[in-house]
Structure formats: structure tokens, C-alpha cells
Design a protein around this motif. Structure first.
Motif, short mmCIF file in Angstrom:
data_model
loop_
_atom_site.label_atom_id
_atom_site.label_comp_id
_atom_site.label_asym_id
_atom_site.label_seq_id
_atom_site.Cartn_x
_atom_site.Cartn_y
_atom_site.Cartn_z
N ASN A 181 0.87 -1.26 -0.02
CA ASN A 181 0.17 -0.12 0.15
C ASN A 181 0.95 1.33 0.05
OD1 ASN A 181 -2.34 -1.49 0.04
ND2 ASN A 181 -2.81 -1.15 2.26
N THR A 182 1.94 1.22 0.67
CA THR A 182 2.59 2.40 0.77
C THR A 182 3.43 2.63 -0.47
OG1 THR A 182 3.09 2.26 3.32
CG2 THR A 182 4.78 3.44 2.10
N ILE A 183 4.25 1.70 -1.04
CA ILE A 183 4.65 1.52 -2.31
C ILE A 183 3.65 2.26 -3.40
CG2 ILE A 183 5.94 0.32 -4.17
CD1 ILE A 183 7.78 0.76 -2.02
N ALA A 184 2.62 1.75 -3.34
CA ALA A 184 1.61 2.49 -4.38
C ALA A 184 1.27 3.94 -4.17
CB ALA A 184 0.01 1.67 -4.17
N LEU A 185 1.29 4.24 -2.95
CA LEU A 185 1.13 5.85 -2.55
C LEU A 185 2.25 6.42 -2.94
CD1 LEU A 185 -0.62 5.51 0.86
CD2 LEU A 185 -1.76 6.16 -1.34
N VAL A 186 3.43 5.96 -2.64
CA VAL A 186 4.81 6.78 -3.16
C VAL A 186 4.74 6.72 -4.90
CG1 VAL A 186 7.36 6.47 -3.51
CG2 VAL A 186 6.07 5.98 -1.39
N SER A 187 4.57 5.58 -5.51
CA SER A 187 4.38 5.66 -6.98
C SER A 187 3.30 6.73 -7.44
CB SER A 187 4.11 4.44 -7.36
OG SER A 187 3.92 4.13 -8.82
N GLN A 188 2.08 6.90 -6.85
CA GLN A 188 1.30 7.95 -7.21
C GLN A 188 1.60 9.43 -7.00
OE1 GLN A 188 -2.37 8.67 -4.70
NE2 GLN A 188 -3.48 7.82 -6.48
N ALA A 189 2.52 9.55 -5.97
CA ALA A 189 3.19 10.62 -5.71
C ALA A 189 4.08 11.23 -6.35
CB ALA A 189 3.29 10.68 -4.17
N THR A 190 4.74 10.11 -7.08
CA THR A 190 6.22 10.51 -7.80
C THR A 190 6.31 10.21 -9.23
OG1 THR A 190 7.13 8.29 -7.24
CG2 THR A 190 7.42 10.03 -5.50
N GLY A 191 5.21 9.26 -9.26
CA GLY A 191 5.24 8.73 -10.83
C GLY A 191 6.44 7.69 -11.11
N VAL A 192 7.11 7.42 -10.17
CA VAL A 192 8.11 6.33 -10.25
C VAL A 192 7.60 4.85 -10.27
CG1 VAL A 192 10.17 5.21 -9.28
CG2 VAL A 192 9.79 7.76 -8.93
N ARG A 193 7.96 4.04 -11.09
CA ARG A 193 7.54 2.91 -11.33
C ARG A 193 8.11 1.87 -10.40
NH1 ARG A 193 7.73 1.11 -17.39
NH2 ARG A 193 9.71 1.87 -17.07
N PHE A 194 7.45 1.03 -9.60
CA PHE A 194 8.05 -0.06 -8.81
C PHE A 194 7.68 -1.46 -9.24
CE2 PHE A 194 7.82 4.05 -6.57
CZ PHE A 194 8.93 3.85 -5.62
N LYS A 195 8.53 -2.38 -9.11
CA LYS A 195 7.97 -3.73 -9.31
C LYS A 195 8.65 -4.48 -8.21
CE LYS A 195 9.25 -7.52 -12.47
NZ LYS A 195 10.09 -8.04 -13.60
N PHE A 196 7.41 -5.28 -7.72
CA PHE A 196 7.71 -6.35 -6.43
C PHE A 196 8.34 -7.63 -7.01
CE2 PHE A 196 5.72 -9.42 -3.54
CZ PHE A 196 6.81 -9.34 -2.47
N VAL A 197 9.41 -7.96 -6.63
CA VAL A 197 10.09 -9.18 -7.05
C VAL A 197 9.94 -10.41 -6.12
CG1 VAL A 197 11.72 -7.69 -8.60
CG2 VAL A 197 12.36 -8.14 -6.03
N GLY A 198 9.01 -9.97 -5.06
CA GLY A 198 8.99 -11.33 -4.13
C GLY A 198 9.91 -11.20 -3.01
N GLU A 199 9.64 -12.59 -2.36
CA GLU A 199 10.33 -12.63 -1.09
C GLU A 199 11.91 -12.69 -1.47
OE1 GLU A 199 10.95 -13.69 3.14
OE2 GLU A 199 9.34 -13.16 1.94
N THR A 200 13.05 -12.29 -0.68
CA THR A 200 14.34 -12.30 -0.49
C THR A 200 14.89 -12.47 0.74
OG1 THR A 200 16.41 -10.71 -0.97
CG2 THR A 200 14.29 -9.82 0.21
N ALA A 201 16.05 -13.34 0.74
CA ALA A 201 16.58 -13.72 1.67
C ALA A 201 17.58 -12.87 2.31
CB ALA A 201 17.27 -15.26 1.63
N SER A 202 17.82 -11.60 1.75
CA SER A 202 18.92 -10.74 1.90
C SER A 202 18.39 -9.67 3.09
CB SER A 202 19.14 -9.66 0.72
OG SER A 202 19.84 -10.68 -0.36
#
Length: 354
Positions: A181-202
Motif C-alpha cells: 500500500n505504501t509503495i503504491a502511494l509513493v508511486s502515485q505521488a512521484t510517478g516512479v514505477r516499482f516492481k515487486f520481485v517477491g520474497e528475498t533472503a537478503s
């Protein structure tokens, strides 16, 4: 940030699709020889809310009786970029849907591609404003950067993010929803595209970044297990870690973020409800994008506990700051400085809330 034990103001937040705008810059093509072309264009509206239906339509006038390729272009600080394409009818009429998934106020125009016999031509530009459907609180001037310069990510590339839920509290489902939800709001505010790549062990901000890691990582640990100092009352740290020298759209030297994230204290977030967790995340991802603390208590970038009383929406100063590090600010370009590639590390930000 310190865990707050008071009941926050509840607010609903809709899942917002990340922007699918094309971020490649379009240079004006050379005019072909041949018959003269004229292009008219008009917007169906000059202001709208996110998701509003806006169309740029017009007519191409030339000596031909053929369909022409038409592109819709948007002006950002680094130039015109393509955000839509279509073909005209044989009578020259065309209509292109305008993307309205993020907040902006910028000029749009259509351009007709040249052919062997017909010239290309751009229409007159028209301004469109995409504004929030709610009234953001506070002053638009209530924002600040993390450093002394406008360091930021390159808003013209897609940023990947991953979540390490192996130790997530209060539970994986709650934190995943809050982060998305937060990433979606940031994308809406900035126009920056984000891609969720799933679970990470890092883990984020641990100086062990690998090329296979997402650009932005969310993870959990305890104060005793990290040198980042999460205690005794700091619930999270957020920001970017490594940065490289780059130039912004005006040619100024800046630092471009290349990896970052949020590290949560699993002990503090364990007792948070879903709203509190997202309120904390809205603040920390603001740091990840390059925003610093402000004195105003009615903004998410406040350094005080008042953020836990805000609705789940960025406020006027937050939105203005995010626009300064977003797509309207233009693309960045990495450079060699003084003959070499400079790498700088930045300490993530923590806020102690009383």
C-alpha cells in the motif's frame, strides 16, 4: 521510530496501481521533406483526480489521405517523453487516452511521425494537472531533503523491491499489505514505477548488497543483532545505502541512490496493528526516497509521534517533497567525476518518537 501505544486515527487506503508510463525520452525527429503537416490538439479536461478519464484529441491536416502515426508526449524536466501512441483515421482525426495514475502538473502535446512524403509536426502543448481526491493537510513548504543536495533515485527507471518476511512482525500478511500500500502511494505521488520481485533472503542496509538483490529491501532484526542502533526506542531505520555521482536534468552534480530499504525492530513492530505499521512505513519510505525530517507535526515526515494520528495518505508537504524527487524532476545520468566513478555510503535515518 519509537512504538506509540496510543490508538491512531483509522483511515481506509485503496490499493493503487503503479504507474505504467513509458520513461524513455523522445527526441524531436528531423522534419522530412515533402508536404506540410498541421496538427491540432485539445484536452478533454485540464484537471482530474488519479484514474480520471482524460483524452487528447485533434486532427491532422495534410495533403494525404492516409493514417498517420501519432504519439502523446509529456514534458518533464529532462525533456519530452512518450506516454501514449495511436494511429489517426484516414480523415486525420485521432484520440489518445492520457495517463492519470500519478500526481503531476505538466504540459502534454501530440506529435505526428514523418513519412517519406509527409512531414512530422508537433501540436501546441496543453497543461494537465492530476491532483489528490482528498485535501492534503498542512503547508506544501513543509518538506526537506535527507542531505544538503537533492540526492535521489533515477525516477526514469523501474525500482525493484523485495520483502524478507522470515522474521516479520506482527505477521507476514500484515506487513506485506502495509508495504505494498505504501509503495503504491509513493508511486502515485512521484510517478516512479516499482516492481515487486517477491520474497528475498537478503537484509536491508547491511552493506552486503548483491547484484541479484532488489533495489529496495524491507527486513526485520533486533537492536542486539545490528550495528544500526535500533534501540531502545527506535522502531525502524530507512534510507538509501550506496550512492553514485550523477547529474540531474539541469546538469547539477548530485548523488544517485542505487540501493536502500527499511530495517524494522521486530520487537517494536510486534505489538503494532496494521494501521500503525503502515504509518511507520509511510515515514520510512519517505526517507528511502530522499526526504528528511520536518518540524511540522501534520506531515508524515515529522520527527514526532504525531504521524500516528495522520490518515493513511501523504500530506501537502510530503507530496511536494516527493514530487521534487519524482518523475517531474527529470531523469538523472550517472557520470565519472574527476575521472573516476565515485561511490558514497549514506547512513540510514532513525527517528526516536516520544
Amino acid at each position: 521510530m519509537r512504538r506509540l501505544s496510543r490508538t491512531p486515527v483509522l483511515a481506509a487506503v485503496a490499493m493503487l496501481a503503479t504507474s505504467t508510463l513509458t520513461v524513455s525520452l523522445l527526441a524531436a525527429p528531423a522534419e522530412a521533406g515533402g508536404r506540410k503537416t498541421r496538427v491540432s490538439a485539445a484536452l478533454s479536461a485540464t484537471a482530474t483526480n488519479p484514474g480520471g478519464a482524460v483524452v487528447m484529441s485533434g486532427r491532422i491536416k495534410d495533403k494525404g489521405k492516409q493514417k498517420r502515426r501519432v504519439v502523446l508526449e509529456q514534458k518533464i524536466a529532462s525533456g519530452w517523453r512518450t506516454v501514449g501512441k495511436t494511429s489517426s483515421a484516414k480523415d486525420g482525426s485521432y484520440a489518445i487516452a492520457v495517463p492519470t495514475t500519478w500526481f503531476y502538473s505538466s504540459k502534454l502535446r501530440t506529435r505526428v511521425k514523418p513519412t517519406r512524403k509527409l512531414r512530422g509536426k508537433a501540436s501546441r502543448a496543453h497543461r494537465l494537472s492530476v491532483v489528490p481526491a482528498y485535501v492534503p493537510g498542512g503547508s506544501p513548504d513543509s518538506w526537506d531533503t535527507l542531505g544538503q543536495s537533492l540526492d535521489r533515485w533515477n525516477p526514469c527507471r523501474t525500482l525493484t523491491y523485495g520483502i524478507n518476511t522470515s522474521r516479520a512482525t506482527p505477521d507476514p500478511a500484515t506487513v506485506s499489505t502495509g508495504i505494498h500500500n505504501t509503495i503504491a502511494l509513493v508511486s502515485q505521488a512521484t510517478g516512479v514505477r516499482f516492481k515487486f520481485v517477491g520474497e528475498t533472503a537478503s537484509n536491508p542496509l547491511d552493506k552486503k548488497w548483491k547484484r541479484s538483490d532488489p533495489d529496495i529491501i524491507f527486513g526485520w532484526t533486533t537492536d542486539a543483532e545490528t550495528p544500526l542502533d535500533l534501540g531502545p526506542n527506535t522502531a525502524a531505520r530507512g534510507g538509501y545505502d550506496r550512492t553514485l555521482r550523477a547529474r540531474d536534468a539541469r546538469g547539477r552534480l548530485i548523488w544517485e541512490a542505487i540501493d536502500g530499504g527499511v530495517i524494522y525492530d521486530l520487537t517494536d513492530t510486534a505489538t503494532m496493528n496494521a494501521t500503525e505499521f503502515q504509518q511507520l512505513t509511510l515515514h520510512e519510505v519517505g526517507h528511502v526516497m530522499g526526504l528528511g525530517h520536518v518540524a511540522a507535526t501534520d506531515q508524515y515526515m515529522t520527527a514526532g509521534a504525531e504521524l500516528y494520528y495522520l490518515p493513511l495518505q501523504y500530506q501537502a508537504g510530503d507530496l511536494n517533497g516527493l514530487s521534487k524527487v519524482g518523475l517531474q524532476a527529470g531523469c538523472t545520468k550517472r557520470v565519472r567525476y574527476r575521472g573516476k566513478v565515485e561511490l558514497r555510503r549514506v547512513a540510514p535515518v532513525a527517528t526516536t518518537l516520544d
